[in-house]
Design an enzyme around this catalytic site. Structure first.
Site, short mmCIF file in Angstrom:
data_model
loop_
_atom_site.label_atom_id
_atom_site.label_comp_id
_atom_site.label_asym_id
_atom_site.label_seq_id
_atom_site.Cartn_x
_atom_site.Cartn_y
_atom_site.Cartn_z
N THR A 1 0.82 -1.23 0.00
CA THR A 1 0.00 0.00 0.00
C THR A 1 0.85 1.27 0.00
O THR A 1 2.03 1.23 0.30
CB THR A 1 -0.98 -0.02 1.21
OG1 THR A 1 -1.74 -1.21 1.14
CG2 THR A 1 -1.90 1.14 1.27
N GLU B 1 -2.94 -4.47 -2.04
CA GLU B 1 -2.99 -5.34 -0.86
C GLU B 1 -1.61 -5.87 -0.49
O GLU B 1 -0.85 -5.17 0.12
CB GLU B 1 -3.98 -6.49 -1.03
CG GLU B 1 -4.72 -6.84 0.26
CD GLU B 1 -3.87 -7.40 1.38
OE1 GLU B 1 -3.89 -6.82 2.47
OE2 GLU B 1 -3.21 -8.43 1.19
N ASP C 1 -8.82 -9.61 1.97
CA ASP C 1 -9.23 -8.78 3.12
C ASP C 1 -10.63 -9.18 3.62
O ASP C 1 -11.09 -8.69 4.65
CB ASP C 1 -9.24 -7.28 2.76
CG ASP C 1 -7.86 -6.66 2.90
OD1 ASP C 1 -6.91 -7.38 3.24
OD2 ASP C 1 -7.73 -5.45 2.67
N SER D 1 -8.51 -1.22 6.10
CA SER D 1 -8.04 -0.41 7.25
C SER D 1 -7.47 0.92 6.78
O SER D 1 -6.93 1.67 7.59
CB SER D 1 -6.91 -1.15 7.97
OG SER D 1 -7.37 -2.38 8.43
N GLY E 1 0.29 -0.33 5.85
CA GLY E 1 0.58 -1.10 7.07
C GLY E 1 -0.48 -2.09 7.49
O GLY E 1 -0.51 -2.49 8.65
N1 GLU Z 1 -5.39 -4.39 2.25
C1 GLU Z 1 -5.18 -3.49 3.33
C2 GLU Z 1 -6.40 -2.61 3.52
O1 GLU Z 1 -7.15 -2.40 2.63
C3 GLU Z 1 -4.03 -2.61 3.11
C4 GLU Z 1 -2.77 -3.37 3.15
C5 GLU Z 1 -1.61 -2.54 3.51
O2 GLU Z 1 -1.64 -1.51 4.01
O3 GLU Z 1 -0.57 -2.89 3.28
O4 GLU Z 1 -6.59 -2.10 4.56
#
Ligand code: GLU
Length: 584
Positions: free
Chosen positions: A404, A424, A444, A469, A490
């Site tokens: 991300t 992701e 997710d 998140s 993160g």
């Molecule tokens: N897939 C996570 C999300 O949508 C983000 C992954 C990441 O921050 O590395 O919250």
């Protein structure tokens, strides 16, 4: 939504009184000790009228060049994002999704855009379970055609550009087309990511780009991407339709159907029917500030609001920054927020999320009463809203990757973009189409559709968006003026990284760069994570005495922020990654 927007009207009245009272206090206290013009020794900081803060210098500079041509912050965001797709391809791109918070300075209006990936019509609740009903290994699920959600990033950027763009759409693609064709130098982080990744090899087509001659691309090597240049040219001329139909749509569909690992199925119809959505911003008053972020399907805005709403009941400013006591309180507040998140947060088009009640200040005051100053809470059940259809949900234990990217941009007119985007996990599904990577965002979702006989809110369903998140966040001062844009990658710890930075700036009066680079810690309702090799390691014995189970580990945030100071804007990038803030 206009500034000073509140989810519940009784808060409006309260806020106005609050505002008048504290505005005078703020002016006095700022005059005594102004944190906003304090000297900031952290790297990548510049005072300016317009700034791009992003995860790679070439991308930030591309955004900044758009600002210098008179572009608005959304124009610069598009140019920056397209270049990130090339130079930081492991993290984000047009094969993925994102969330964007926009502030229009002339209209004093905050809008939030949802470009989250959507499960195709072929998705089923048990697709991430093995035949015996146990959850698949994360990478077995992720590196497959079934993990790919219908990408949302471009549609979202298109609707945001239609509303707020100043420069023509086509112009915004020129820097990325040029770099794709003429090449860029591979950064250390990209080279290391390729080197470390054990799954790229499973997908020969992708591997041949990142591992030419079966060797990982080296730092400083020039990488070109002619196929991607062609895709960008088509999108530049034809708009997002050129992505959601025609050659590119066919290539995405084929990549999922012909995955050399487990096959999936995104159809042409899934692609052509994708819609980015405007969502209601999540705003909460925190002491004298207004904090706004992204609503569901991201859990980010609500979780950040809940943690701060709980902590408002404690005098954090009176505690030593990053002391055991402060870390304890923040970690415990975070546990309560994550208990609600795992029970209630999911795609609001499928599940009735009690948004207003989750961020209601009196609810959060009651939650705060559970916190024990000298001990960890024994249990952290979710709040009970007596809403049968949601309180009966079982918590889910979804794992999220840690790739991300986050972009913060301010233009000369004071319009702000805070955008987090993602494919992701590192390199997403590792599948690619026409020179760009496809996400694995569907991991997710909860791998289990039910737990203990009860449905899980964030279960997989066709056309549903997986819970995120991502926490692109804006902060406004008591005068209603923009103060701060922040966000991070993160996984679920994004929420903790953003909260840490907000508290460091707002309660502890740290400068933006110092707050971003201050040590990370997180608690997603379990172990308290402490950043390895940081000054927080010395707190471990004290935290254990308070009853925390503690783990020290790398906590690699990628916080990119912009802050308004009396001397102008400053920008800062997280020293844990390769980003930079570039000013005008
Ligand atoms: N897939 C996570 C999300 O949508 C983000 C992954 C990441 O921050 O590395 O919250």
């Amino acid at each position: 939504m206009m500034i000073f927007p509140f989810a519940h009207s009784k808060t409006q009245h309260f806020y106005l009184i609050f505002l008048v009272f504290f505005f005078s206090y703020f002016v006095i206290s700022c005059a005594q000790k102004d944190p906003l013009i304090a000297s900031d020794q952290a790297t990548h900081i510049q005072k300016a009228n317009a700034i791009v803060s992003a995860a790679h210098p070439i991308a930030a500079k591309a955004g900044s060049s758009i600002l210098s041509q008179g572009g608005a912050s959304i124009d610069a965001a598009i140019a920056t994002q397209m270049v990130l797709n090339l130079v930081e391809p492991q993290s984000s791109g047009i094969g993925g999704g994102g969330f964007l918070v926009h502030y229009s300075s002339s209209r004093k209006k905050i809008e939030t855009f949802d470009g989250r990936e959507t499960a195709p019509s072929s998705a089923t609740p048990n697709m991430f379970l093995t035949q015996t009903g146990s959850p698949k290994n994360f990478f077995q699920a992720a590196v497959s055609g079934t993990s790919v959600g219908v990408p949302g990033l471009l549609r979202m950027l298109e609707i945001a550009h239609k509303k707020h763009g100043k420069l023509p759409w086509k112009k915004l693609f020129a820097p990325a087309i040029d770099i794709a064709r003429n090449g860029f130098r591979v950064s250390e982080r990209l080279s290391q990511s390729v080197n470390k990744d054990r799954y790229l090899e499973l997908i020969p087509k992708t591997s041949s780009y990142f591992r030419p001659n079966k060797q990982p691309v080296q730092v400083g090597e020039i990488l070109k991407n002619e196929e991607f240049a062609l895709v960008l040219e088509e999108i530049a001329s034809g708009g997002a339709d050129a992505f959601y139909s025609g050659k590119t749509a066919a290539a995405i569909s084929a990549a999922t159907k012909n995955a050399p690992t487990t096959k999936g199925e995104i159809t042409l119809k899934d692609l052509s029917s994708y819609k980015a959505k405007k969502r209601k911003p999540i705003c909460i008053s925190y002491r004298i500030w207004l904090i706004c972020g992204m609503g569901p399907p991201s859990s980010g805005g609500i979780a950040v609001a809940q943690i701060l709403g709980i902590l408002e009941n404690f005098d954090l400013a009176g505690l030593k920054p990053f002391s055991a006591k402060a870390v304890h309180l923040i970690a415990e507040a975070s546990r309560l927020a994550f208990a609600d998140r795992s029970a209630y947060l999911a795609d609001p088009d499928f599940v009735k999320v009690p948004i207003d009640r989750l961020i209601d200040l009196s609810y959060l005051d009651n939650r705060a009463k559970k916190l024990l100053p000298n001990n960890v809470m024994q249990t952290t059940p979710p709040g009970n809203f007596s809403i049968i259809d949601t309180s009966e949900f079982s918590p889910d234990e979804t794992k999220e990757g840690s790739s991300t990217t986050h972009i913060s941009i301010a233009d000369r007119q004071g319009n702000i973009v805070s955008m987090t985007s993602s494919i992701e996990s590192r390199f997403g599904s590792r599948l690619s189409a026409r020179g760009f990577l496809l996400n694995n965002q569907l991991t997710d979702f909860s791998f289990f559709a039910t737990r203990d006989g009860k449905p899980v809110a964030n279960s997989v369903q066709a056309k549903k968006r997986p819970r995120s998140s991502m926490s692109p966040t804006l902060v406004f001062g008591p005068d209603g003026q923009f103060l701060l844009s922040i966000g991070s990658p993160g996984g679920s710890r994004i929420i903790s990284y953003v909260v840490k930075t907000l508290i460091a700036i707002l309660d502890w009066r740290m400068t933006l760069g110092d707050a971003i680079n201050a040590p990370n810690f997180a608690n997603v309702n379990g172990i308290t994570d402490i950043e390895k090799s940081s000054t927080l390691e010395k707190l471990v014995p004290a935290l254990k005495l308070l009853g925390h189970k503690v783990k020290t580990r790398p906590l690699v945030s990628g916080l990119h922020g912009i802050m308004q100071t009396n001397a102008g804007l400053i920008g800062a990038a997280d020293k844990r990654r390769e980003g930079i803030a570039v000013s005008q």
